[in-house]
Design an enzyme around this catalytic site. Structure first.
Site, PDB file in Angstrom:
ATOM      1  N   GLU A  49       0.814  -1.223   0.000  1.00 36.75           N
ATOM      2  CA  GLU A  49       0.000   0.000   0.000  1.00 36.75           C
ATOM      3  C   GLU A  49       0.844   1.268   0.000  1.00 36.75           C
ATOM      4  OE1 GLU A  49      -0.592  -2.819   1.697  1.00 36.75           O
ATOM      5  OE2 GLU A  49      -2.438  -2.615   2.876  1.00 36.75           O
ATOM      6  N   ASN A  50       2.003   1.202   0.678  1.00 35.65           N
ATOM      7  CA  ASN A  50       2.811   2.412   0.823  1.00 35.65           C
ATOM      8  C   ASN A  50       3.679   2.696  -0.401  1.00 35.65           C
ATOM      9  OD1 ASN A  50       4.019  -0.007   1.943  1.00 35.65           O
ATOM     10  ND2 ASN A  50       5.783   1.256   2.429  1.00 35.65           N
TER      11      ASN A  50
END
Lengths: 223, 244
Positions: A49-50
């Site tokens: 996600e990051n």
């Protein structure tokens, strides 16, 4: 003969269903382990996600670069072909249906495909992260979890009692005892430990298991 | 045009009481520790700014950076997706005492709300959180047979962001996964202050490689060897340092 699959064996089983070339997001904790068991000859690209696609495994201790972490804030590595991007692009990959598979942990999964994995109720501090986005984005949303809680309560239930992460989103559950598909609001038993009777498995499951013809043996190598 | 700022204290001087401040980073990766600590220094010297609304993915870790900002009592409200960390005690204790407000937002919705704020899109629809507690009270609508939740843009008075290199025009490149929310927050704030490891000459960043164009940046301050939150926490650091 063991009464359940180990965490590594559960992760191994989930990894067998990841096709060559798949884009995959693995949830924090147990699902992260799936990356270790990619079948030889298949190349999956892992998303976090990051903002990384195609990251590699953890670096040796002392060699961490803390600008190079996964969603669980653990250090990962670059590989040839790694790509970095910002958070809006990252979740465009998620919500936009570009991921092939997301494998998440669970507190509870209902026979309707509802998932609860972000809040254990009003006590404590709620934390959702990217789970609510992931359950609506990936083409296939699977859950990897022990079949029962530490207290022996079923995690596969008729209706979730905890706050939902998503409605009707999960299609397959890999547990320590079985592989169960969710179709038409029912749990369909696909595989179970060969040493475990169907009645015994049903007793540890909080909703009816539909028994199709030809239930497979859930067997994993010693890991 | 020269957007470079000489000092960290100058960089944070204009942030007012009650401001909404976006702080970049995902955990420690991309956290602009030096800018945050400069804000704490200003607060300790002047009592201002306080009553801040902070937008960050997390709620701080240990006793440095965002956690230290919260520990000083400067933050009235936090907008975040995941207020847990290896050591979340500073936030958790204040939250449980009712001393800090929490707006919990799914991570992708948080990112898109910030992007929308920067892009001039007041609201959008997302499938995320439909049917959950985090969609309660929000309008929903059906598109092509599926129900979506309406989410509003998120804007800020100030963004504090960390990048790898920047020029005097504010063009930026980031470092690895430290990019995360940085480019979005740069867009969404009325005034964006960026700490960079290196200030470079215009043209030194290949135009094809500019990640955030300078139009989104108000000021650039050089912090040559920035601290990593993870390493500070592993060393048991606190800000401000406690005399032994």
């Amino acid at each position: 003969m063991s009464a359940r699959l180990s965490n590594a064996q559960m992760a191994w089983r989930a990894a067998q269903d990841i096709a060559d070339g798949a884009y995959v997001n693995l949830g924090i904790g147990l699902p992260e382990m799936v990356a270790r068991f990619q079948p030889p000859g298949r190349e999956a690209i892992f998303h976090t996600e990051n903002g990384i696609l195609g990251f590699g495994e953890a670096p040796p201790e002392g060699a961490e670069d803390w600008d190079l972490i996964n969603a669980g804030k653990k250090a990962v590595t670059e590989k040839p072909g790694t790509a970095f991007f910002h958070h809006a692009d990252s979740f465009a990959m998620v919500r936009g249906g570009h991921l092939d598979v997301a494998i998440l942990g669970a507190y509870e999964v209902a026979e309707t495909g509802d998932l609860a994995n972000w809040s254990t109720g009003p006590k404590g501090v709620p934390a959702v992260g990217g789970a609510m986005d992931l359950v609506h984005g990936a083409k296939r949303v699977a859950v990897l979890t022990d079949h029962v809680t530490r207290d022996g309560k079923p995690k596969l239930v008729k209706r979730c009692s905890l706050p939902l992460t998503g409605v009707a989103c999960v299609t397959r559950v890999y547990t320590s005892l079985a592989v169960v598909d969710i179709e038409g609001g029912r749990f369909i038993l696909r595989e179970k430990l060969p040493t475990l009777g169907v009645d015994e498995l049903q007793a540890r499951t909080g909703a009816e298991l539909v028994l199709p013809d030809g239930i497979g043996d859930l067997v994993a190598p010693e890991l | 045009m020269d957007k470079t700022i000489e000092s960290l204290s100058e960089a944070v001087a204009a942030i007012a009481d009650g401001a909404t401040v976006m702080i970049g980073g995902f955990g420690g990766s991309g956290a602009p520790i030096e800018l945050v600590h400069a804000l704490i220094d200003r607060f300790l010297a002047t009592g201002s700014p306080t009553g801040l609304t902070v937008v960050n993915n997390n709620a701080g870790n240990g006793h440095v950076g965002l956690a230290a900002l919260i520990e000083q009592g400067m933050v009235a409200k936090l907008v975040c997706s995941f207020p847990r960390s290896a050591d979340p005690r500073v936030f958790t204790e204040r939250y449980q005492r009712g001393e800090i407000e929490l707006e919990l937002v799914p991570q992708g919705t948080l990112a898109e709300r910030i992007r929308a704020g920067g892009a001039g899109i007041p609201a959008f629809y997302t499938p995320t959180a439909y049917g959950t507690d985090l969609a309660v009270g929000k309008p929903t609508a059906e598109f092509d047979g599926r129900t979506y939740v309406q989410e509003r843009w998120l804007k800020a008075d100030v963004a504090l962001v960390k990048a790898e290199a920047g020029d005097r025009l504010g063009n930026l490149v980031f470092r690895k996964a430290a990019r995360n929310f940085g480019p979005l927050m740069c867009m969404a704030a009325a005034r964006t202050i960026v700490q960079v490891s290196r200030i470079v000459e215009p043209g030194a960043i290949d135009p094809e490689h500019v990640v955030t164009p300078g139009i989104f940046v108000a000021g650039v301050v050089e912090v040559p060897d920035p601290a990593q939150e993870e390493l500070l926490n592993r060393a048991g650091a606190r800000y401000p340092e406690v005399a032994a």
